[in-house]
Design a protein around this motif. Structure first.
Motif, PDB file in Angstrom:
ATOM      1  N   ASP A 488       0.843  -1.185   0.000  1.00  0.00           N
ATOM      2  CA  ASP A 488       0.000   0.000   0.000  1.00  0.00           C
ATOM      3  C   ASP A 488       0.880   1.236   0.000  1.00  0.00           C
ATOM      4  OD1 ASP A 488      -2.376   1.355  -0.114  1.00  0.00           O
ATOM      5  OD2 ASP A 488      -3.242   0.373   1.647  1.00  0.00           O
ATOM      6  N   ALA A 489       0.351   2.310  -0.562  1.00  0.00           N
ATOM      7  CA  ALA A 489       0.984   3.631  -0.525  1.00  0.00           C
ATOM      8  C   ALA A 489      -0.093   4.609  -0.051  1.00  0.00           C
ATOM      9  CB  ALA A 489       1.513   4.020  -1.909  1.00  0.00           C
ATOM     10  N   ILE A 490       0.152   5.259   1.095  1.00  0.00           N
ATOM     11  CA  ILE A 490      -0.878   6.034   1.775  1.00  0.00           C
ATOM     12  C   ILE A 490      -0.396   7.478   1.917  1.00  0.00           C
ATOM     13  CG2 ILE A 490      -2.351   6.162   3.819  1.00  0.00           C
ATOM     14  CD1 ILE A 490      -1.471   3.227   4.399  1.00  0.00           C
ATOM     15  N   PRO A 491      -1.042   8.442   1.273  1.00  0.00           N
ATOM     16  CA  PRO A 491      -0.670   9.851   1.478  1.00  0.00           C
ATOM     17  C   PRO A 491      -0.950  10.283   2.912  1.00  0.00           C
ATOM     18  CG  PRO A 491      -1.972   9.571  -0.529  1.00  0.00           C
ATOM     19  CD  PRO A 491      -2.062   8.288   0.222  1.00  0.00           C
ATOM     20  N   LEU A 492      -0.025  11.023   3.486  1.00  0.00           N
ATOM     21  CA  LEU A 492      -0.147  11.520   4.853  1.00  0.00           C
ATOM     22  C   LEU A 492      -0.117  13.046   4.846  1.00  0.00           C
ATOM     23  CD1 LEU A 492       2.274   9.093   6.749  1.00  0.00           C
ATOM     24  CD2 LEU A 492      -0.214   8.919   6.556  1.00  0.00           C
ATOM     25  N   PRO A 493      -0.558  13.668   5.933  1.00  0.00           N
ATOM     26  CA  PRO A 493      -0.485  15.140   6.005  1.00  0.00           C
ATOM     27  C   PRO A 493       0.951  15.637   5.850  1.00  0.00           C
ATOM     28  CG  PRO A 493      -1.884  14.259   7.747  1.00  0.00           C
ATOM     29  CD  PRO A 493      -1.221  13.082   7.106  1.00  0.00           C
ATOM     30  N   GLY A 494       1.070  16.896   5.406  1.00  0.00           N
ATOM     31  CA  GLY A 494       2.388  17.486   5.236  1.00  0.00           C
ATOM     32  C   GLY A 494       3.099  17.020   3.993  1.00  0.00           C
ATOM     33  N   GLY A 495       2.357  16.442   3.008  1.00  0.00           N
ATOM     34  CA  GLY A 495       2.984  15.967   1.787  1.00  0.00           C
ATOM     35  C   GLY A 495       3.756  14.684   1.957  1.00  0.00           C
ATOM     36  N   VAL A 522      -3.948  -1.135   8.906  1.00  0.00           N
ATOM     37  CA  VAL A 522      -2.803  -0.250   8.673  1.00  0.00           C
ATOM     38  C   VAL A 522      -3.273   1.096   8.146  1.00  0.00           C
ATOM     39  CG1 VAL A 522      -0.761   0.099   7.236  1.00  0.00           C
ATOM     40  CG2 VAL A 522      -1.125  -2.097   8.361  1.00  0.00           C
ATOM     41  N   ARG A 523      -4.218   1.105   7.224  1.00  0.00           N
ATOM     42  CA  ARG A 523      -4.710   2.380   6.709  1.00  0.00           C
ATOM     43  C   ARG A 523      -5.398   3.197   7.804  1.00  0.00           C
ATOM     44  NH1 ARG A 523      -4.431   2.885   1.129  1.00  0.00           N
ATOM     45  NH2 ARG A 523      -5.721   4.762   1.298  1.00  0.00           N
ATOM     46  N   THR A 524      -6.125   2.507   8.690  1.00  0.00           N
ATOM     47  CA  THR A 524      -6.788   3.206   9.791  1.00  0.00           C
ATOM     48  C   THR A 524      -5.763   3.804  10.751  1.00  0.00           C
ATOM     49  OG1 THR A 524      -8.679   1.703   9.618  1.00  0.00           O
ATOM     50  CG2 THR A 524      -8.460   2.968  11.658  1.00  0.00           C
ATOM     51  N   LEU A 525      -4.743   3.020  11.096  1.00  0.00           N
ATOM     52  CA  LEU A 525      -3.717   3.515  12.008  1.00  0.00           C
ATOM     53  C   LEU A 525      -2.870   4.609  11.351  1.00  0.00           C
ATOM     54  CD1 LEU A 525      -2.604   0.087  13.516  1.00  0.00           C
ATOM     55  CD2 LEU A 525      -3.933   1.869  14.672  1.00  0.00           C
ATOM     56  N   ALA A 526      -2.630   4.487  10.047  1.00  0.00           N
ATOM     57  CA  ALA A 526      -1.840   5.509   9.358  1.00  0.00           C
ATOM     58  C   ALA A 526      -2.553   6.858   9.376  1.00  0.00           C
ATOM     59  CB  ALA A 526      -1.570   5.080   7.914  1.00  0.00           C
ATOM     60  N   ALA A 527      -3.890   6.841   9.350  1.00  0.00           N
ATOM     61  CA  ALA A 527      -4.641   8.100   9.401  1.00  0.00           C
ATOM     62  C   ALA A 527      -4.413   8.843  10.717  1.00  0.00           C
ATOM     63  CB  ALA A 527      -6.122   7.828   9.197  1.00  0.00           C
ATOM     64  N   GLN A 528      -4.021   8.106  11.757  1.00  0.00           N
ATOM     65  CA  GLN A 528      -3.714   8.747  13.032  1.00  0.00           C
ATOM     66  C   GLN A 528      -2.298   9.309  13.061  1.00  0.00           C
ATOM     67  OE1 GLN A 528      -4.633   6.093  16.282  1.00  0.00           O
ATOM     68  NE2 GLN A 528      -6.454   5.284  15.240  1.00  0.00           N
ATOM     69  N   ASP A 529      -1.557   9.076  11.974  1.00  0.00           N
ATOM     70  CA  ASP A 529      -0.202   9.614  11.831  1.00  0.00           C
ATOM     71  C   ASP A 529       0.700   9.189  12.982  1.00  0.00           C
ATOM     72  OD1 ASP A 529       1.680  10.852  10.321  1.00  0.00           O
ATOM     73  OD2 ASP A 529       1.240  12.863  11.042  1.00  0.00           O
ATOM     74  N   LEU A 530       0.653   7.879  13.286  1.00  0.00           N
ATOM     75  CA  LEU A 530       1.513   7.349  14.340  1.00  0.00           C
ATOM     76  C   LEU A 530       2.917   7.135  13.808  1.00  0.00           C
ATOM     77  CD1 LEU A 530      -0.906   4.624  15.777  1.00  0.00           C
ATOM     78  CD2 LEU A 530      -0.496   6.912  16.692  1.00  0.00           C
ATOM     79  N   PRO A 531       3.931   7.256  14.653  1.00  0.00           N
ATOM     80  CA  PRO A 531       5.289   6.878  14.235  1.00  0.00           C
ATOM     81  C   PRO A 531       5.309   5.409  13.827  1.00  0.00           C
ATOM     82  CG  PRO A 531       5.332   8.111  16.290  1.00  0.00           C
ATOM     83  CD  PRO A 531       3.904   7.805  16.027  1.00  0.00           C
ATOM     84  N   PRO A 532       6.185   5.013  12.895  1.00  0.00           N
ATOM     85  CA  PRO A 532       6.187   3.633  12.398  1.00  0.00           C
ATOM     86  C   PRO A 532       6.263   2.576  13.496  1.00  0.00           C
ATOM     87  CG  PRO A 532       7.553   4.987  10.989  1.00  0.00           C
ATOM     88  CD  PRO A 532       7.148   5.857  12.138  1.00  0.00           C
TER      89      PRO A 532
END
Length: 803
Positions: A488-495, A522-532
């Motif tokens: 998956d490739a997920i855009p995050l805030p801040g570009g 993973v997509r749900t957790l990535a939306a929370q912008d957690l550190p890897p």
């Protein structure tokens, strides 16, 4: 001709009780009774041996769930259901309960009725045992084992050992003896119950179990005496009438018939496409066996609905999928066009065949009969096609379900269809029906796999600023088309951009289902912008709660195109390969960690700098693993393979799959994700930091206006200034520490306001008299997108505006 062999006691056989549960000593015969709820009421000793489940474990449980049958098989055992209107035979794979191995089980299934609760009688045998023990076995629709070549003599004839369901001993059909034999195989029952079952089995046209050596002389288009009119309708599964003795036929005629059956059968089973199967059946029969043939399949089969109808109605809709004839080219194209959808009239041979499961034969179609048939169709005159010809209509029935009809015609100068012809056509129709149904099931599974892949894997790569993305997925099994590997490739805030590749333990649909849950998580957790590292920690906790089988490797990477830096955490996955703009490649040394689902382990986050135009490759072990070779060897070869001048990402992916992966045993999925880091030019990023004073709100508006003028975006100034002032005001009033303001110009304008406060702002409804709460409502109304994220020191509130 047919010689019947009883259930004689073989050398070394077991106890007298078990003797009746064996088929000529070749294989144990499981006997199962189901009540009106579909629950097991009888489970004999042979069933214990075949399925590996004790009698007390089977009693009272549904057969479908007991043997873990798929829907299409389990429905055929449902008591009282329309899918078991006819007695049926068949063979399919069933997992053994003791070790889980798949065994091909042959079934004879009969619907029952009566005062007692027995509603289904199912007799089963291990098909593998039958293969190993018999010189040539045919079971209903399924050829279990082809016979070895047998010299054709006037004494032996053409010999096929056929498993036909009958309990008759070798001397006749004495009902009392038949009842005693069946009673020995059934449990203790009330008086008259066993006799009732015997009568029903015989009435259905499928007696129980025996082995017959039968002279198979099916091709009698030019041989044999036509039967009387009352013999024209032959019930499917009815015990065969005495055939013409083999000594009455010459050697070439017998060989011709056998060759015809083998040739026609081989054409039918050559495809999983129902339409091609129907066409092959017609082509095999015309002109050698008939002058005209067409196949009509029910509309639900052709249109690929989820399930065919349980019971065809009295006037079903069918589609003519295949037509073949030896008349002049195009003669019947207007009368019986291929692909036509038509309503089959009630009370005709076509509907009678479907509804009863019996073949219908008319020795010679009279003028009156042809006129009556044409009148039923109303829109065309079928008399030229029918009148004076011999007609045979046979149903295509598979697993107890009617799928369509085969219609055959012969000119008056050829013999009418006799009993051998009906027998041969029914045999071919059974084979064709199984192929049609298998094709339907294959299409349904393929469609389900496509839908599963569509929902579980990304469709097209996202378009993001600062990076180019390309990926490939290759399943281990092209039939299933989806497995346990994902990317998956997920855009995050801040570009920024999140990259993830994972590999669920195991293969097939179960692993694919688990993979889908992991990808969603993973997509749900990535939306929370957690550190890897923290994201993998959360994913591991989720896997442990879901179950022990939720085990996967996973690597999660976050790329910041402004800072040109990557953060990565690894859960037992392969390390990524980084290729510099100059062609140098390296395996990144990242902490390996334990796989997801192990539980109780820590995941470290590592950071590394990346240059613009460098390439980043993530993959699963299906790409690099080789049998008998350490995984490190494959990784080193991959690194060397990627070295060299940069290539377009599409070429890199295709080359890795077709070139580097060539010769790899396709026993594992491949997930491949490649990225070219482009970065965001420094001139497209402007940032400021100032103290949290109310006067800074006005100052921030001035800074934004000047920056937009520099970028020639003054047309956005009014809206952006308003939104920036609202976010800076919130930071001054409710935040902590200094305030950061950053503008990023890509395909859109991104504005970020940062402070050291930990509490995230939330959108709430503001009353008419409320003094607070309108700032985020303005942002929601005027910005294209907005959101919040936590950082290691506080939070960021951001919004985007299109350019």
């Amino acid at each position: 001709m047919k010689r019947r062999y009883g259930l004689a006691r073989p050398a070394g056989a077991g106890s007298p009780r078990l003797l009746h549960e064996h088929l000529l000593g070749l294989a144990p015969m499981a006997v199962v009774l189901l009540n009106d709820l579909g629950h097991v009421t009888h489970w004999n000793h042979a069933a214990v041996e075949i399925f590996g489940l004790a009698q007390d474990e089977a009693a009272g449980r549904p057969l479908r769930t007991l043997l873990r049958m798929p829907q299409e098989h389990g429905d055929a055992f449902e008591p009282g259901g329309s899918r078991i209107r006819h007695a049926w035979t068949g063979a399919f794979l069933v997992p053994a309960m003791d070790d889980g191995t798949l065994r091909e089980v042959a079934w004879w299934v009969y619907p029952l009725s009566g005062p007692d609760r027995a509603r289904v009688l199912a007799i089963a045998a291990d098909a593998n045992r039958l293969r190993d023990g018999g010189p040539g076995l045919a079971l209903g629709d399924v050829l279990v084992k082809a016979p070895s070549p047998t010299p054709l003599t006037s004494e032996s004839g053409v010999r096929l050992l056929r498993v036909e369901p009958t309990l008759l001993p070798p001397g006749g059909a004495d009902p009392s003896m038949l009842g005693r034999r069946l009673t020995e195989m059934l449990p203790a029952m009330p008086p008259g119950a066993a006799e009732s079952i015997v009568r029903q089995v015989l009435t259905r046209g499928y007696p129980a179990v025996n082995v017959s050596v039968t002279a198979r002389l099916p091709f009698a288009a030019y041989f044999g005496t036509p039967p009387s009119p009352e013999q024209r309708i032959t019930k499917v599964g009815e015990p065969r009438r005495p055939a013409v003795p083999a000594r009455a036929l010459d050697r070439s005629a017998a060989q011709d018939r056998l060759d015809f059956l083998n040739d026609a059968g081989s054409r039918i089973v050559d495809t999983l496409d129902p339409v091609q199967t129907a066409a092959a059946l017609c082509t095999a029969l015309v002109p050698r066996f008939a002058d005209f043939a067409d196949v009509q399949l029910l509309e639900s089969i052709v249109s690929d609905q989820e399930l065919p109808p349980l019971t065809p109605d009295e006037s079903p809709t069918a589609v003519r999928v295949a037509v073949s004839h030896d008349d002049a080219y195009g003669r019947w194209d207007d009368l019986v066009p291929r692909g036509e959808k038509l309503r089959l009239p009630a009370a005709t041979p076509f509907t009678q065949s479907l509804l009863t499961g019996h073949s219908v034969s008319v020795p010679k179609v009279s003028e009156r009969f042809a006129r009556r048939m044409s009148a039923r169709f109303a829109d065309r005159d079928f008399r030229p096609l029918l009148q004076g010809r011999a007609l045979l209509v046979s149903p295509l029935i598979a697993r107890g379900t009617a799928l369509g009809n085969l219609t055959l015609l012969r000119r008056p100068d050829r013999p009418a269809f006799d009993q051998f012809d009906v027998t041969m056509v029914e045999e071919l129709c059974r084979r064709a029906a199984v192929c049609v149904d298998n094709g339907r099931l294959y299409r349904r599974e393929s469609r389900a796999a496509r839908e599963l892949q569509k929902t579980m894997l990304p469709d097209t790569p996202p378009v993001v600023a600062g990076a180019q993305i390309c990926y490939r997925y290759v399943p281990a099994n092209e039939t299933v088309r989806v497995g346990g590997d994902w990317f998956d490739a997920i855009p995050l805030p801040g570009g920024r951009l999140a990259l993830v590749v994972g590999d669920v333990m195991g293969h097939g649909m179960t692993s694919a289902a688990i993979m889908g849950q992991f990808r969603t998580a993973v997509r749900t957790l990535a939306a929370q912008d957690l550190p890897p590292g923290r994201l993998l920690r959360q994913l591991d906790d989720l896997a442990c709660r879901l179950g022990d089988e939720y085990i996967a490797t996973c690597i999660y990477v976050v790329y910041d195109p402004v800072a040109r830096r990557c953060e990565v955490a690894n859960a037992g996955h392969l390390p990524p390969v980084l290729v510099s703009p100059f062609g140098d490649s390296e395996l990144l040394d990242v902490p390996s960690g334990a796989p997801i689902g192990v539980g109780g382990v820590a995941f470290e986050t590592a950071e590394f700098e990346v240059e613009d135009d460098s390439q980043f490759v993530l993959c699963t072990d299906g790409l690099v693993e080789r049998r008998g070779q350490a995984i490190d060897v494959g990784l080193a070869a991959l690194r060397e393979y990627l070295s060299g001048p940069p290539q377009p990402l599409e070429s890199v992916c295709q080359t890795l799959i077709d070139g580097f992966g060539a010769g790899r045993p396709r026993d594992d999925d491949i997930a491949l994700l490649t990225v070219r880091f482009k970065g965001i030019p420094k001139d497209d990023v402007i940032s400021w930091t100032f103290d949290a004073l109310p006067v800074r709100v006005r100052h921030s508006r001035e800074l934004v206006r000047e920056a937009l003028a520099t970028w020639r975006l003054s047309h956005l100034a009014d809206t952006v200034e308003l939104l920036v002032s609202e976010l800076v005001t919130n930071a001054v009033r409710h935040g902590a520490g200094d305030i950061g303001l950053r503008l990023i110009r890509t395909d859109s304008l991104l504005c970020e306001v940062r402070d050291d406060g930990y509490e995230l702002p939330t959108l709430r409804r503001a009353d008419v008299t409320a003094e607070n709460g309108r700032g985020l409502q303005l942002v929601t109304a005027l910005a294209e997108r907005w959101g919040t994220q936590r950082t290691s020191t506080g939070k960021v509130v951001w919004f985007e505006q299109p350019l």
